[in-house]
Design a protein around this motif. Structure first.
Motif, mmCIF file in Angstrom:
data_model
loop_
_atom_site.group_PDB
_atom_site.id
_atom_site.type_symbol
_atom_site.label_atom_id
_atom_site.label_comp_id
_atom_site.label_asym_id
_atom_site.label_seq_id
_atom_site.Cartn_x
_atom_site.Cartn_y
_atom_site.Cartn_z
ATOM 1 N N ASN A 183 -13.567 0.245 7.163
ATOM 2 C CA ASN A 183 -13.285 -1.173 7.344
ATOM 3 C C ASN A 183 -14.593 -1.927 7.565
ATOM 4 N N PHE A 184 -14.553 -3.215 7.306
ATOM 5 C CA PHE A 184 -15.708 -4.071 7.547
ATOM 6 C C PHE A 184 -15.973 -4.156 9.052
ATOM 7 N N VAL A 185 -17.229 -3.885 9.455
ATOM 8 C CA VAL A 185 -17.592 -3.884 10.873
ATOM 9 C C VAL A 185 -18.618 -4.991 11.115
ATOM 10 N N PRO A 186 -18.189 -6.147 11.641
ATOM 11 C CA PRO A 186 -19.102 -7.282 11.838
ATOM 12 C C PRO A 186 -20.325 -6.952 12.684
ATOM 13 N N SER A 187 -20.149 -6.128 13.717
ATOM 14 C CA SER A 187 -21.282 -5.814 14.590
ATOM 15 C C SER A 187 -22.351 -5.024 13.837
ATOM 16 N N SER A 188 -21.929 -4.188 12.895
ATOM 17 C CA SER A 188 -22.897 -3.437 12.085
ATOM 18 C C SER A 188 -23.685 -4.384 11.187
ATOM 19 N N VAL A 189 -22.985 -5.335 10.582
ATOM 20 C CA VAL A 189 -23.642 -6.320 9.731
ATOM 21 C C VAL A 189 -24.644 -7.135 10.537
ATOM 22 N N ASP A 190 -24.251 -7.569 11.718
ATOM 23 C CA ASP A 190 -25.145 -8.363 12.568
ATOM 24 C C ASP A 190 -26.403 -7.583 12.920
ATOM 25 N N GLY A 191 -26.237 -6.278 13.190
ATOM 26 C CA GLY A 191 -27.390 -5.457 13.532
ATOM 27 C C GLY A 191 -28.380 -5.359 12.384
ATOM 28 N N TRP A 192 -27.870 -5.178 11.167
ATOM 29 C CA TRP A 192 -28.766 -5.083 10.015
ATOM 30 C C TRP A 192 -29.368 -6.431 9.656
ATOM 31 N N LYS A 193 -28.634 -7.503 9.851
ATOM 32 C CA LYS A 193 -29.180 -8.844 9.583
ATOM 33 C C LYS A 193 -30.396 -9.120 10.460
ATOM 34 N N ARG A 194 -30.378 -8.617 11.679
ATOM 35 C CA ARG A 194 -31.521 -8.801 12.572
ATOM 36 C C ARG A 194 -32.701 -7.906 12.186
ATOM 37 N N THR A 195 -32.450 -6.932 11.317
ATOM 38 C CA THR A 195 -33.470 -5.942 10.977
ATOM 39 C C THR A 195 -34.020 -6.104 9.568
ATOM 40 N N PHE A 196 -33.291 -6.767 8.683
ATOM 41 C CA PHE A 196 -33.695 -6.859 7.279
ATOM 42 C C PHE A 196 -35.104 -7.423 7.099
ATOM 43 N N ASP A 197 -35.433 -8.473 7.838
ATOM 44 C CA ASP A 197 -36.763 -9.063 7.693
ATOM 45 C C ASP A 197 -37.857 -8.127 8.193
ATOM 46 N N ILE A 198 -37.533 -7.293 9.164
ATOM 47 C CA ILE A 198 -38.484 -6.300 9.665
ATOM 48 C C ILE A 198 -38.682 -5.194 8.628
ATOM 49 N N MET A 199 -37.611 -4.850 7.925
ATOM 50 C CA MET A 199 -37.639 -3.776 6.938
ATOM 51 C C MET A 199 -38.417 -4.148 5.684
ATOM 52 N N TRP A 200 -38.344 -5.414 5.296
ATOM 53 C CA TRP A 200 -38.805 -5.830 3.976
ATOM 54 C C TRP A 200 -40.265 -5.489 3.655
ATOM 55 N N PRO A 201 -41.232 -5.730 4.545
ATOM 56 C CA PRO A 201 -42.626 -5.416 4.182
ATOM 57 C C PRO A 201 -42.840 -3.951 3.796
ATOM 58 N N SER A 202 -42.204 -3.030 4.508
ATOM 59 C CA SER A 202 -42.373 -1.611 4.211
ATOM 60 C C SER A 202 -41.721 -1.236 2.883
ATOM 61 N N ILE A 203 -40.646 -1.930 2.539
ATOM 62 C CA ILE A 203 -39.957 -1.647 1.281
ATOM 63 C C ILE A 203 -40.670 -2.326 0.120
ATOM 64 N N GLU A 204 -41.133 -3.538 0.345
ATOM 65 C CA GLU A 204 -41.858 -4.257 -0.699
ATOM 66 C C GLU A 204 -43.119 -3.509 -1.104
ATOM 67 N N SER A 205 -43.784 -2.896 -0.138
ATOM 68 C CA SER A 205 -45.010 -2.133 -0.410
ATOM 69 C C SER A 205 -44.703 -0.731 -0.943
ATOM 70 N N LYS A 206 -43.424 -0.356 -0.934
ATOM 71 C CA LYS A 206 -42.948 0.962 -1.352
ATOM 72 C C LYS A 206 -43.439 2.086 -0.443
ATOM 73 N N HIS A 207 -43.839 1.713 0.766
ATOM 74 C CA HIS A 207 -44.076 2.730 1.789
ATOM 75 C C HIS A 207 -42.759 3.445 2.073
ATOM 76 N N ILE A 208 -41.664 2.676 2.015
ATOM 77 C CA ILE A 208 -40.331 3.224 2.204
ATOM 78 C C ILE A 208 -39.472 2.883 0.998
ATOM 79 N N PHE A 209 -38.831 3.896 0.404
ATOM 80 C CA PHE A 209 -37.784 3.687 -0.589
ATOM 81 C C PHE A 209 -36.460 3.600 0.159
ATOM 82 N N LEU A 210 -35.577 2.714 -0.295
ATOM 83 C CA LEU A 210 -34.331 2.478 0.428
ATOM 84 C C LEU A 210 -33.115 2.664 -0.474
#
Length: 237
Positions: free
Chosen positions: A112-139
């Protein structure tokens, strides 16, 4: 790659658990067009969103991508279960230049859709992006489409989610082909099941519905399912 020098024991445990899972999932896998497409998109863009309904094989595909890239590209595989765990991934330093392949399975909820999980990732996406954009991390992200659609519009504002390559299993060009289904039956299902070549062909040529990979795997491990023979497999074909 050994990671015992990591300072965070929690991250070591996550990596060890991921490695054990990859070893467990390494048997009975059949290469498919959607797997090869997903691998190409992931290596080109450094991220991929795999969508598929229950039993379609999206999680196993994600695990396969982790296993292949960890072996061929020397990336450390990491399976995360919460946004909080992202912060455990070590930053690149002069002494630690390891790269990672990270999977977020059923990222917005498993059944089922879990709003709290979505909220947690929304707070983290901007933190994740530099490492993924540089391909230090594949996602690799996976989700059931009926769940992800409930938050797609609000996630489009994040750089991470914009123009993310997507493979939706059992739809369009990613529907299982007859030859792929036939090979799954021959590879995954045991010979003692008594399936005849004609029966395998009939099942493989039937119109595909959801859950065929999982159905084959269950059939291989269940004597009760095997006792039903072809009738059980036709439910998935």
């Amino acid at each position: 790659m050994e990671i015992r020098h990591c300072t965070d024991r929690r991250f070591e445990n996550i990596c060890d658990s991921t490695k054990a899972l990859l070893t467990h999932e390494d048997t009975g896998y059949v290469s498919t067009y959607y797997e090869r497409s997903a691998m190409r998109l992931l290596t080109e863009h450094g991220r991929i969103f795999i969508k598929g309904r229950s039993g379609s094989g999206k999680s196993r595909l994600g695990i396969r991508l982790l296993a292949t890239l960890s072996e061929n590209k020397s990336r450390t595989p990491v399976l995360l279960t919460s946004a909080e765990e992202w912060k455990l991934i070590p930053k690149t330093t002069a002494h630690d230049r390891r790269r990672y392949i990270v999977m977020l399975d059923d990222v917005f909820g498993s059944s089922n859709f879990v709003p709290s999980s979505v909220d947690g990732w929304k707070r983290t996406f901007d933190i994740m992006w530099p490492s993924i954009e540089s391909k230090h991390i594949f996602l690799v992200i996976t989700s059931r489409p009926e769940i992800s659609i409930q938050c797609e519009n609000e996630l489009k504002k994040y750089d991470l989610m914009q123009d993310m390559p997507c493979v939706t299993l059992d739809e369009g060009e990613y529907i299982l082909q007859e030859s792929e289904k036939r090979k799954m039956l021959q590879t995954i299902c045991p010979t003692k099941s008594g399936l005849m070549p004609k029966e395998i062909q009939d099942i493989a040529s039937a119109r595909a519905t959801l859950g065929f990979p999982q159905c084959c795997k269950f059939f291989a491990s269940s004597k009760q399912a095997q006792s039903k023979g072809v009738s059980f497999l036709f439910q998935a074909a």
